[in-house]
Enzyme design. Structure first.
Site, PDB file in Angstrom:
ATOM      1  N   CYS A  65       0.826  -1.203   0.000  1.00 57.30           N
ATOM      2  CA  CYS A  65       0.000   0.000   0.000  1.00 57.30           C
ATOM      3  C   CYS A  65       0.863   1.258   0.000  1.00 57.30           C
ATOM      4  CB  CYS A  65      -0.914   0.012   1.225  1.00 57.30           C
ATOM      5  SG  CYS A  65      -2.058   1.409   1.243  1.00 57.30           S
ATOM      6  N   CYS A  69      -0.846   5.422   6.635  1.00 60.95           N
ATOM      7  CA  CYS A  69      -1.669   5.333   7.855  1.00 60.95           C
ATOM      8  C   CYS A  69      -0.856   4.704   8.983  1.00 60.95           C
ATOM      9  CB  CYS A  69      -2.911   4.510   7.574  1.00 60.95           C
ATOM     10  SG  CYS A  69      -3.879   5.088   6.161  1.00 60.95           S
ATOM     11  N   CYS A  72      -1.434   1.024  10.458  1.00 64.14           N
ATOM     12  CA  CYS A  72      -1.646  -0.095   9.543  1.00 64.14           C
ATOM     13  C   CYS A  72      -0.383  -0.903   9.283  1.00 64.14           C
ATOM     14  CB  CYS A  72      -2.205   0.428   8.228  1.00 64.14           C
ATOM     15  SG  CYS A  72      -2.601  -0.892   7.066  1.00 64.14           S
ATOM     16  N   CYS A 109     -17.075  -9.339   3.206  1.00 62.26           N
ATOM     17  CA  CYS A 109     -16.440  -8.048   2.978  1.00 62.26           C
ATOM     18  C   CYS A 109     -15.198  -8.266   2.127  1.00 62.26           C
ATOM     19  CB  CYS A 109     -16.061  -7.403   4.301  1.00 62.26           C
ATOM     20  SG  CYS A 109     -17.445  -7.225   5.434  1.00 62.26           S
ATOM     21  N   CYS A 142     -19.983  -6.518   0.831  1.00 63.79           N
ATOM     22  CA  CYS A 142     -19.502  -5.175   1.139  1.00 63.79           C
ATOM     23  C   CYS A 142     -18.108  -5.027   0.536  1.00 63.79           C
ATOM     24  CB  CYS A 142     -19.457  -4.955   2.651  1.00 63.79           C
ATOM     25  SG  CYS A 142     -18.827  -3.341   3.157  1.00 63.79           S
ATOM     26  N   CYS A 202     -20.962   1.774   5.429  1.00 59.62           N
ATOM     27  CA  CYS A 202     -20.324   1.113   6.570  1.00 59.62           C
ATOM     28  C   CYS A 202     -19.093   1.943   6.909  1.00 59.62           C
ATOM     29  CB  CYS A 202     -19.933  -0.316   6.204  1.00 59.62           C
ATOM     30  SG  CYS A 202     -19.002  -1.190   7.484  1.00 59.62           S
ATOM     31  N   ARG A 272     -20.490  -3.022  15.279  1.00 65.65           N
ATOM     32  CA  ARG A 272     -19.693  -4.228  15.062  1.00 65.65           C
ATOM     33  C   ARG A 272     -18.393  -4.157  15.855  1.00 65.65           C
ATOM     34  NH1 ARG A 272     -18.250  -4.840   9.034  1.00 65.65           N
ATOM     35  NH2 ARG A 272     -20.504  -4.612   8.988  1.00 65.65           N
TER      36      ARG A 272
END
Length: 420
Positions: A65, A69, A72, A109, A142, A202, A272
């Site tokens: 990626c 962040c 992460c 998901c 999702c 979501c 959740r």
């Protein structure tokens, strides 16, 4: 306790508490903890009965990626020793999804690390959605692919996606402290694009990154404002090799207070328990189910989680039932609004929480077999990944723990089954 009586009454009326009331929940003492859980549980049962929705996450692309962040393990420059692989083929992803559905998962998901999808990526995901829906048309899908460009949400909707995940993660005031390669406004814009295309929104948060109580309240109020139907509450897993590796700030009690605050602010949405459930709630996970009505099933995507069968046993032992495919997740008033807007989730042709009886708190559903589940991190992912390991003897439950992260070495990219 006047505060909890007030919050319970407001939750049963779907009335927004004040910021001061939300902050007061986070400031309650351990002596008051069970009262807090009980009050939030009354609100949960009013709108969701004793049903637990199971979600299963398929990591379509792991690592690699370009975003920074801080939380992460897949971020640019991460030294975390995680599995890294490029796009799974649609048939591979569909096969993984079947394992989760066999264990009782109602929603699959589909997650891919990265800043956001290209048009070719949307084609790939569309083919994957088709493969999953061909096998079981009732499965909710999702997508979680990062920042969306114009018309991409519409393409996902047309392909059969029901929802789109993109977390706000933390307050607008502190967002720049955790990420510099995109902004809080970028995230809000992506949620708006998804909602505007008729996808169920979501969007959730990550707790434990060093934020203040005010930051937590700010982001939860923002999630209510943007109309999130599902709010994943992630608890930071401080992976070695990431900037937040030393941020071990959470205890089980703190996590329960955060969940309760979310439930009072968002009484009638799917709350959740997501990343970090096993690490931070530990033996108090069943109390979390008294507040939240949804979890991820089994393993996470870059670290190992509780075995799928253990999740199912926990749900049963705590007196809950797994939400069935024919049951609506959302209460009737939200399900009707979602249907009117063309959203794909939270509705059912019959039964479920769309009925008055379900709104009063009745529930049904069951699951059989074992499964592995997951949770991914990344720029557009559902939050940080977490695992668990045996606790050392004599550990004080009131102190934050630093020994629980175990990087996942099984699943996609290996020859081992996810819950081997």
């Amino acid at each position: 306790m006047d505060l909890l009586d007030t919050l319970t009454a407001k939750g049963l009326r779907r009335e927004l508490p004040t910021r001061e009331e939300a902050l007061a929940v986070l400031a309650t003492t351990d002596d008051e903890l069970l009262d807090v859980v009980s009050a939030a549980g009354k609100v949960r049962r009013q709108w969701f009965g004793r049903r637990v929705k199971l979600n299963y996450l398929v990591n379509l692309k792991s690592g690699l990626c370009p975003e920074d962040c801080s939380y992460c393990s897949q971020r640019l420059g991460s030294k975390a020793e995680i599995l890294k692989y490029t796009w799974l083929k649609p048939e591979q992803a569909a096969e993984a999804a079947r394992a989760g559905v066999a264990g009782g998962a109602k929603r699959v998901c589909l997650v891919a690390s990265g800043r956001g999808p290209t048009d070719r990526d949307i084609d790939r995901v569309s083919d994957t959605i088709a493969a999953i829906k061909d096998a079981d048309e009732q499965v909710e899908v999702c997508a979680c692919l990062g920042l969306l460009s114009d018309n991409q949400a519409e393409r996902l909707k047309a392909a059969g996606a029901d929802a789109y995940n993109h977390n706000l993660n933390t307050s607008e005031a502190t967002y720049g402290d955790i990420t510099t390669t995109h902004t809080y406004a970028d995230r809000v814009d992506t949620v708006a694009k998804a909602h505007g295309a008729g996808l169920s929104a979501c969007s959730g948060l990550i707790a434990g990154m060093g934020e203040s109580d005010a930051d937590l309240v700010d982001v939860v109020f923002a999630l209510r404002e943007i109309g999130s139907d599902s709010v994943p509450v992630n608890f930071l897993i401080p992976f070695e090799g990431t900037p937040l590796a030393q941020e071990w700030n959470l205890t089980p009690q703190r996590c329960l207070r955060i969940l309760a605050m979310v439930r009072f602010v968002c009484p009638d949405v799917e709350v959740r328990i997501a990343g970090g459930r096993e690490v931070h709630l530990r033996s108090l996970q069943p109390l979390g189910l008294e507040i939240a009505n949804s979890i991820f099933l089994g393993d996470y995507l870059t670290s190992e989680g509780q075995a799928g069968q253990a999740d199912l046993d926990m749900i049963k032992d705590a007196g809950f039932t797994v939400e069935g495919a024919g049951e609506a997740t959302l209460p009737r008033h939200r399900a009707d609004a979602a249907a009117a807007a063309g959203h794909g989730c939270g509705t059912a042709s019959s039964g479920g929480c769309g009925s008055a009886a379900s709104e009063a708190g009745t529930a049904a559903g069951s699951a059989a077999g074992t499964a592995d589940g997951g949770h991914a991190c990344g720029s557009g992912g559902c939050g940080p990944c977490g695992g668990h390991a045996p606790a050392p003897a004599g550990e004080d439950a009131d102190e934050a723990r630093t020994d629980l992260v175990r990087v996942r070495r099984r699943g996609a990219g290996t020859e081992l089954a996810p819950n081997a």
